[in-house]
Motif scaffolding. Structure first.
Motif, PDB file in Angstrom:
ATOM      1  N   LYS A 278       0.845  -1.191   0.000  1.00 13.56           N
ATOM      2  CA  LYS A 278       0.000   0.000   0.000  1.00 13.56           C
ATOM      3  C   LYS A 278       0.886   1.248   0.000  1.00 13.56           C
ATOM      4  N   ALA A 279       0.311   2.349  -0.434  1.00 16.52           N
ATOM      5  CA  ALA A 279       1.017   3.623  -0.292  1.00 16.52           C
ATOM      6  C   ALA A 279       0.998   3.970   1.191  1.00 16.52           C
ATOM      7  N   LEU A 280       2.167   4.166   1.777  1.00 12.48           N
ATOM      8  CA  LEU A 280       2.234   4.346   3.221  1.00 12.48           C
ATOM      9  C   LEU A 280       2.165   5.812   3.618  1.00 12.48           C
ATOM     10  N   SER A 281       1.646   6.049   4.826  1.00 10.84           N
ATOM     11  CA  SER A 281       1.695   7.407   5.382  1.00 10.84           C
ATOM     12  C   SER A 281       3.152   7.725   5.730  1.00 10.84           C
TER      13      SER A 281
ATOM     14  N   GLN B 211       4.354   5.691   8.658  1.00 10.32           N
ATOM     15  CA  GLN B 211       4.517   4.284   8.275  1.00 10.32           C
ATOM     16  C   GLN B 211       5.767   4.103   7.421  1.00 10.32           C
TER      17      GLN B 211
ATOM     18  N   VAL C  32      -1.181   2.857  18.346  1.00 11.77           N
ATOM     19  CA  VAL C  32      -2.546   2.546  18.764  1.00 11.77           C
ATOM     20  C   VAL C  32      -3.175   1.584  17.756  1.00 11.77           C
ATOM     21  N   THR C  33      -4.205   0.871  18.201  1.00 11.63           N
ATOM     22  CA  THR C  33      -4.901  -0.040  17.295  1.00 11.63           C
ATOM     23  C   THR C  33      -5.394   0.757  16.103  1.00 11.63           C
ATOM     24  N   GLY C  34      -5.163   0.229  14.925  1.00 13.46           N
ATOM     25  CA  GLY C  34      -5.619   0.910  13.722  1.00 13.46           C
ATOM     26  C   GLY C  34      -4.623   1.916  13.179  1.00 13.46           C
ATOM     27  N   SER C  35      -3.433   1.979  13.780  1.00 14.34           N
ATOM     28  CA  SER C  35      -2.460   2.967  13.297  1.00 14.34           C
ATOM     29  C   SER C  35      -1.681   2.450  12.095  1.00 14.34           C
ATOM     30  N   GLY C  36      -1.876   1.181  11.753  1.00 17.97           N
ATOM     31  CA  GLY C  36      -1.212   0.660  10.565  1.00 17.97           C
ATOM     32  C   GLY C  36       0.085  -0.079  10.847  1.00 17.97           C
ATOM     33  N   LYS C  37       0.214  -0.646  12.047  1.00 13.23           N
ATOM     34  CA  LYS C  37       1.420  -1.410  12.394  1.00 13.23           C
ATOM     35  C   LYS C  37       1.585  -2.622  11.484  1.00 13.23           C
ATOM     36  N   THR C  38       0.452  -3.298  11.213  1.00  9.63           N
ATOM     37  CA  THR C  38       0.532  -4.509  10.402  1.00  9.63           C
ATOM     38  C   THR C  38       1.116  -4.190   9.034  1.00  9.63           C
ATOM     39  N   GLU C  39       0.640  -3.105   8.425  1.00  5.23           N
ATOM     40  CA  GLU C  39       1.188  -2.716   7.111  1.00  5.23           C
ATOM     41  C   GLU C  39       2.687  -2.495   7.211  1.00  5.23           C
TER      42      GLU C  39
ATOM     43  N   ARG D  22      -5.280 -11.105   4.519  1.00  5.03           N
ATOM     44  CA  ARG D  22      -4.518  -9.876   4.371  1.00  5.03           C
ATOM     45  C   ARG D  22      -3.115 -10.136   3.827  1.00  5.03           C
TER      46      ARG D  22
ATOM     47  N   PHE E 147      -4.640   5.325  11.200  1.00  2.81           N
ATOM     48  CA  PHE E 147      -4.505   5.483   9.779  1.00  2.81           C
ATOM     49  C   PHE E 147      -5.754   6.123   9.188  1.00  2.81           C
TER      50      PHE E 147
ATOM     51  N   ARG F  57     -13.214   2.544  14.526  1.00  2.00           N
ATOM     52  CA  ARG F  57     -12.070   2.287  13.651  1.00  2.00           C
ATOM     53  C   ARG F  57     -12.295   2.839  12.254  1.00  2.00           C
TER      54      ARG F  57
HETATM   55  P1  ADP Z   1      -2.780  -1.983  13.414  1.00  4.99           P
HETATM   56  O1  ADP Z   1      -2.021  -3.209  13.002  1.00  4.99           O
HETATM   57  O2  ADP Z   1      -1.909  -0.922  13.988  1.00  4.99           O
HETATM   58  O3  ADP Z   1      -3.996  -2.246  14.238  1.00  4.99           O
HETATM   59  P2  ADP Z   1      -3.564  -1.990  10.660  1.00  4.99           P
HETATM   60  O4  ADP Z   1      -2.273  -2.193   9.957  1.00  4.99           O
HETATM   61  O5  ADP Z   1      -4.450  -3.167  10.838  1.00  4.99           O
HETATM   62  O6  ADP Z   1      -3.311  -1.317  12.066  1.00  4.99           O
HETATM   63  O7  ADP Z   1      -4.331  -0.803   9.907  1.00  4.99           O
HETATM   64  C1  ADP Z   1      -5.650  -0.419  10.244  1.00  4.99           C
HETATM   65  C2  ADP Z   1      -6.491  -0.315   8.984  1.00  4.99           C
HETATM   66  O8  ADP Z   1      -5.975   0.701   8.144  1.00  4.99           O
HETATM   67  C3  ADP Z   1      -6.501  -1.579   8.172  1.00  4.99           C
HETATM   68  O9  ADP Z   1      -7.789  -1.783   7.649  1.00  4.99           O
HETATM   69  C4  ADP Z   1      -5.491  -1.311   7.072  1.00  4.99           C
HETATM   70  O10 ADP Z   1      -5.777  -2.050   5.908  1.00  4.99           O
HETATM   71  C5  ADP Z   1      -5.624   0.176   6.871  1.00  4.99           C
HETATM   72  N1  ADP Z   1      -4.357   0.761   6.442  1.00  4.99           N
HETATM   73  C6  ADP Z   1      -3.248   0.876   7.209  1.00  4.99           C
HETATM   74  N2  ADP Z   1      -2.261   1.467   6.520  1.00  4.99           N
HETATM   75  C7  ADP Z   1      -2.738   1.710   5.283  1.00  4.99           C
HETATM   76  C8  ADP Z   1      -2.192   2.329   4.101  1.00  4.99           C
HETATM   77  N3  ADP Z   1      -0.939   2.791   4.084  1.00  4.99           N
HETATM   78  N4  ADP Z   1      -2.997   2.418   3.033  1.00  4.99           N
HETATM   79  C9  ADP Z   1      -4.268   1.967   3.055  1.00  4.99           C
HETATM   80  N5  ADP Z   1      -4.836   1.388   4.131  1.00  4.99           N
HETATM   81  C10 ADP Z   1      -4.093   1.253   5.237  1.00  4.99           C
END
Ligand code: ADP
Ligand code: ZN
Length: 730
Positions: A194-197, A200, A224-231, A263, A380, A589
Motif C-alpha cells: 500500500k502507499a504508506l503514510s 509508516q 494505537v490499534t488501527g495505526s497501521g502497524k501490520t502494514e 490480508r 490510519f 475504527r
Molecule cells: P494496526 O495493526 O496498527 O492495528 P492496521 O495495519 O491493521 O493497524 O491498519 C488499520 C487499517 O488501516 C486496516 O484496515 C489497514 O488495511 C488500513 N491501512 C493501514 N495502513 C494503510 C495504508 N498505508 N494504506 C491503506 N490502508 C491502510
C-alpha cells in the motif's frame, strides 16, 4: 562453523525425544549422516526419534553400541536451532528431550514421504489449440514452477479432467510422481504494497535497514490499534523475502488468523504457511518439512511455530507482544516473546514486537537501550482515537442484580437510533460466577478444586474454570437440601445478554465468549458476520478485545473496569491498563469517532485515571518506578515453584524443607518466600503449594535453582514445576 559429516560406523551422540537424562552413542548408519540429521534409533525394543547432536563420547562398551536405524527424509537441524534448543532448555530449566519434543510436533516425521501424481507444463505445443486447452496451459504458465494434482488443475482452469489428460498425451503437460509434501507457493514481496503514510514509511524504512544489517536486533513497534502497524511490519516481511530469508509472524489467537491470512495473501499474492492447532495433521507435517528445507518463506503461527526447524530465519514478528497467551502455562513453561528474541539473537535475525500496549518488560528494554523503538502516533486515515470517559457507579441508581447503568443505557439507545454498533464488555465467561443458597449461605464449589462452579446457562450446567469439570445445576442445595433457594450471584456475559435483551427488546444482540462456540472456525465465521453489521449490540469477554475489526462499532461500555485491579498479581495494574486500552481501541475504527465508557467505583484510582487521560507514557513511568523500588520484574527476577500432590501433608512438608535448605539461593543473594497454599489451592484433586524466589537481575538464577531443587527427593506422587519469569500466580 559448518556441520560435520560422520562416515558409516563412526560414533555419533544422539539426542532422543525420550525422557533420558543424557544423550546416547550410536554408530552412524550405512551411507553416513550429517550432524543435525533427524534419525530413528533403536532404544531397547523400540525405535525412537532423535537428532544427531555431535560426535559420540565413546565412554560406553563399543561392542554393545548399535547403529542408527535410518536417517529420516527431512533436512538436518541447523546448528543455530540446536543451540537455541539448548539455551531455551537452560533458561526454562527444561530437560533437553522435552525441548526436542516441542521441536518435532508434527505427525509422521518418521514416515517415508508418500507420493502423488502431479502435473506441470510440458515441452510440446499442441497443434490444435482449444479454449479449454489454452486455459489449462495458462494456469500452468501463470503459476510457473508449481505443480498441481489432476483435480486442482482442472478446477483452476475450469475444464474437465479429460482436457488435461488429452494434453498429457500430446506432451504439452507432463505427468510425474512427486512427494506429497509440496513447497509453498512463492510469495511476491512486490505484489500488493500500500502507499504508506509518512509515519509508516519512516517505520518501514527503519525496519528494512535493520534487516539489511544481517545482524540481530529487536524493535518495539508501538502504535494505537488501527495505526497501521501490520502494514509496516509486512514491509519488513517483504524485505526479508527479497533477501531470500524466512520470516515468522506470531499471533496470539487463532481467532485472528483467518482475517490475517487473507490480508497476507492480498499483500504477497499467495497464502503463507500456517502453524496452529486449527491446522490439519497433513498440513502440519508439510509445514514442518518445508520450513526445514527452506520451501516455506513465511509462516504465520501460534507460539509453538517458534520451534519449527527454519533453514534461514531472518525476521520474527511478535504481534500483540504483550498478550499473556504467549506464555505457555503447562508442559514446557516458556514465553514465546522472550524465546523469539533468544532465537533471533542466535541466528542473527531481526525481531519486531508490535503492540498498542507493550508489556512493561519491553518498555523497560527500550529504556535500557536494548531494543529500538518505532512509534505510529495517529490512526490510519480518517479514524481517530475514541473519547474516554468514566461512569461513576457510586452515583448511578441501579437495582441489585443489574449492571448496566442508566448513563450507559442512554448511550446505547442513542447508538441504536443512529444504526451504529455498541460493545458491552465484561471479562467473565458464563452466566454467573457464584451460585449461592439463600437458605444456608452455601456456595457451590468444584469437587476437585478450590474454585467456585460457574453457572453456564447456555450449556445448562455448572462448570469449573480450573479443571473443566461440569455438573448439572442441582434443584436443591447440596449442603442443606432445601429446594428452590439456589441463586445466581454476580454477572457473566450470558447474564449480561439477558439484561441487555430486556433493556433493548428490539435490538439484535450477539454474545461472544470462547465457550459458546464449538470450534475456532464457527467463532471466526460469527465474528465476521457481526463485523459486517449482523448485530446491534455485541456482548463479549476479552476475546473481542484482540485484533478484530468492527468498522460500525462506535461505543464501548466496560461493565466493571475495576475487575482486574482487585487481584494481588504484580501485573494487575499493567493488565487492566492494557485490556482497557485494547477494548477501547475497538471503537470507531472507521470514519465515525468512537467513545469508550468505563463503569467504575474508583474513578480516582491511578490506573483508571491514566486510562482516562490516555497517558500511556505517564502510566508506564509510574509503574516502572514502583516495580524498580520493589525489585520485581522487569527490574528483578522471579521464579515460581509449584508443588502439587494428592497428599496435602507431603506438599507442605517438602515446601517447608525447601524453604529451610535455601543455601544455594542465598549464595546468589536470592530470597525464597513461602511455602504458601497457591491462590487456587487444589486443582484436579491435587493440593498445590507455591514458593516464590526473588533475585536481582544479572545473577545466575537458573544454576542456583537447579542446585537448590537438586537437593530434594520427591515422593512418587509429588510434582514439582519451575516457572521462570512467572506471568500468572494462580
Ligand atoms: P494496526 O495493526 O496498527 O492495528 P492496521 O495495519 O491493521 O493497524 O491498519 C488499520 C487499517 O488501516 C486496516 O484496515 C489497514 O488495511 C488500513 N491501512 C493501514 N495502513 C494503510 C495504508 N498505508 N494504506 C491503506 N490502508 C491502510
Ligand atoms: Zn475443578
Amino acid at each position: 562453523m559448518t556441520d560435520s559429516f560422520f562416515q558409516t560406523g563412526e560414533l555419533v551422540s544422539v539426542l532422543t525425544t525420550q525422557p533420558l537424562d543424557r544423550m546416547l552413542d550410536y554408530k552412524a548408519p550405512e551411507g553416513g549422516c550429517f550432524q543435525g540429521a533427524f534419525v530413528e534409533v533403536p532404544l531397547g525394543p523400540r525405535k525412537v526419534l532423535g537428532v544427531v547432536w555431535g560426535r559420540g563420547k565413546g565412554d560406553y562398551d563399543l561392542a554393545k553400541i548399535r547403529s542408527v536405524t535410518r536417517v529420516l527424509d527431512a533436512a538436518p537441524m541447523g546448528e543455530d536451532m540446536r543451540a537455541f534448543l539448548m539455551r531455551a532448555a537452560d533458561y526454562t530449566l527444561t530437560p533437553l528431550p522435552a525441548m526436542l519434543r516441542l521441536a518435532t510436533r508434527a505427525p509422521g516425521l518418521g514416515d517415508h514421504q508418500s507420493m502423488r501424481r502431479v502435473y506441470r507444463l510440458g515441452s510440446a505445443t499442441p497443434d490444435r489449440m482449444t479454449d479449454a486447452r489454452a486455459s489449462v496451459l495458462k494456469v500452468l504458465r501463470d503459476y510457473g514452477g508449481l505443480s498441481f494434482t489432476l483435480g486442482e488443475l482442472a478446477e483452476m482452469a475450469g475444464v474437465g479432467t479429460s482436457v488435461v489428460k488429452g494434453l498429457v498425451k500430446l506432451g504439452a503437460v507432463s505427468e510425474e510422481d512427486a512427494p506429497r509434501d509440496t513447497p509453498y507457493p512463492r510469495l511476491d514481496p512486490d505484489h500488493g504494497g500500500k502507499a504508506l503514510s509518512d509515519d509508516q514509511a519512516a517505520g518501514a524504512s527503519a525496519l528494512r535497514a535493520a534487516l539489511r544489517s544481517d545482524a540481530y536486533g529487536t524493535t518495539l513497534l508501538k502504535g494505537v490499534t488501527g495505526s497501521g502497524k501490520t502494514e509496516v511490519y509486512l514491509e519488513a516481511v517483504a524485505e526479508c523475502l527479497r533477501m531470500g530469508r524466512q520470516a515468522l509472524v506470531l499471533l496470539p489467537e487463532i481467532a485472528l488468523s483467518g482475517e490475517f491470512i487473507t490480508r497476507v495473501e492480498g499483500r504477497f499474492g499467495m497464502k503463507p504457511a500456517e502453524w496452529h492447532s486449527g491446522v490439519t495433521m497433513t498440513e502440519r507435517r508439510r509445514c514442518w518439512r518445508m520450513v526445514g528445507q527452506g520451501d516455506a518463506q513465511l509462516v504465520v503461527g501460534a507460539r509453538s511455530a517458534l520451534f519449527l526447524p527454519y533453514r534461514n530465519l531472518g525476521l520474527i514478528v511478535v504481534d500483540e507482544e504483550h498478550d499473556t497467551s504467549y506464555k505457555q502455562e503447562d508442559g514446557v513453561l516458556y514465553n514465546a516473546r522472550d524465546m523469539a528474541v533468544l532465537r533471533a539473537a542466535l541466528t542473527g535475525a531481526q525481531v519486531v514486537l508490535a503492540s498498542a500496549t507493550p508489556s512493561l518488560e519491553s518498555w523497560a528494554n527500550v529504556e535500557a537501550g536494548k531494543y529500538a523503538r518505532l512509534d505510529l502516533t495517529a490512526r490510519f486515515g480518517a479514524a481517530v482515537m475514541p473519547r474516554m470517559g468514566a461512569i461513576d457507579m457510586r452515583t448511578e441508581d441501579l437495582p441489585a442484580g443489574r449492571w448496566v447503568s442508566p448513563s450507559l443505557r442512554a448511550k446505547v439507545a442513542d447508538r441504536l437510533e443512529k444504526g451504529e454498533q455498541s460493545l458491552i464488555f465484561l471479562n467473565r465467561r458464563g452466566y454467573a460466577p457464584v451460585t449461592l443458597c439463600r437458605a444456608c449461605g452455601h456456595q457451590i464449589g468444584c469437587d476437585h478444586c478450590d474454585a467456585r462452579m460457574v453457572e453456564h446457562r447456555f450449556l445448562k450446567r455448572l462448570m469449573c474454570h480450573q479443571c473443566g469439570e461440569t455438573k448439572p445445576m442441582p434443584s436443591t442445595c447440596p449442603a442443606c437440601g432445601v429446594e428452590g433457594k439456589l441463586n445466581a450471584v454476580g454477572p457473566g456475559v450470558e447474564r449480561m445478554g439477558e439484561e441487555v435483551a430486556a433493556l433493548f427488546p428490539d435490538a439484535r444482540i450477539a454474545v461472544l465468549s470462547s465457550d459458546l462456540f464449538g470450534s475456532a472456525r464457527a467463532l471466526k465465521a460469527h465474528i465476521a458476520e457481526i463485523a459486517a453489521g449482523g448485530a446491534d449490540i455485541i456482548i463479549g469477554t476479552q476475546l473481542v478485545a484482540k485484533g478484530h475489526n468492527f468498522p460500525q462499532l462506535t461505543l464501548v461500555g466496560v461493565i466493571d473496569a475495576d475487575l482486574g485491579l482487585q487481584g494481588s498479581d504484580l501485573r494487575a495494574a499493567e493488565r487492566t491498563f492494557q485490556l482497557m486500552q485494547q477494548v477501547a481501541g475497538r471503537a470507531g475504527r472507521a470514519e465515525t469517532p468512537g467513545e469508550a465508557l468505563l463503569q467504575t467505583y474508583q474513578p480516582d484510582h491511578p490506573v483508571i485515571r491514566a486510562i482516562l487521560a490516555g497517558d500511556a507514557e505517564g502510566f508506564w513511568s509510574a509503574e516502572a518506578a514502583e516495580r524498580r523500588a520493589a525489585g520485581v520484574p522487569p527490574y528483578g527476577r522471579m521464579a515460581g515453584i509449584i508443588l502439587s500432590s494428592p497428599n496435602v501433608q507431603e506438599v507442605f512438608d517438602l515446601g517447608g524443607e525447601m524453604a529451610r535448605r535455601d543455601a544455594p539461593l542465598r549464595k546468589i543473594g536470592a530470597q525464597v518466600f513461602g511455602p504458601a497454599p497457591a491462590p487456587i489451592a487444589r486443582v484436579r484433586g491435587r493440593h498445590r503449594v507455591r514458593l516464590l524466589v526473588k533475585a536481582d537481575k544479572g545473577v545466575p538464577l537458573q544454576a542456583a535453582l537447579a542446585e537448590w531443587v537438586g537437593q530434594f527427593r520427591l515422593p512418587a506422587n509429588l510434582r514439582l514445576a519451575i516457572d521462570i519469569d512467572p506471568q500468572s500466580f494462580y
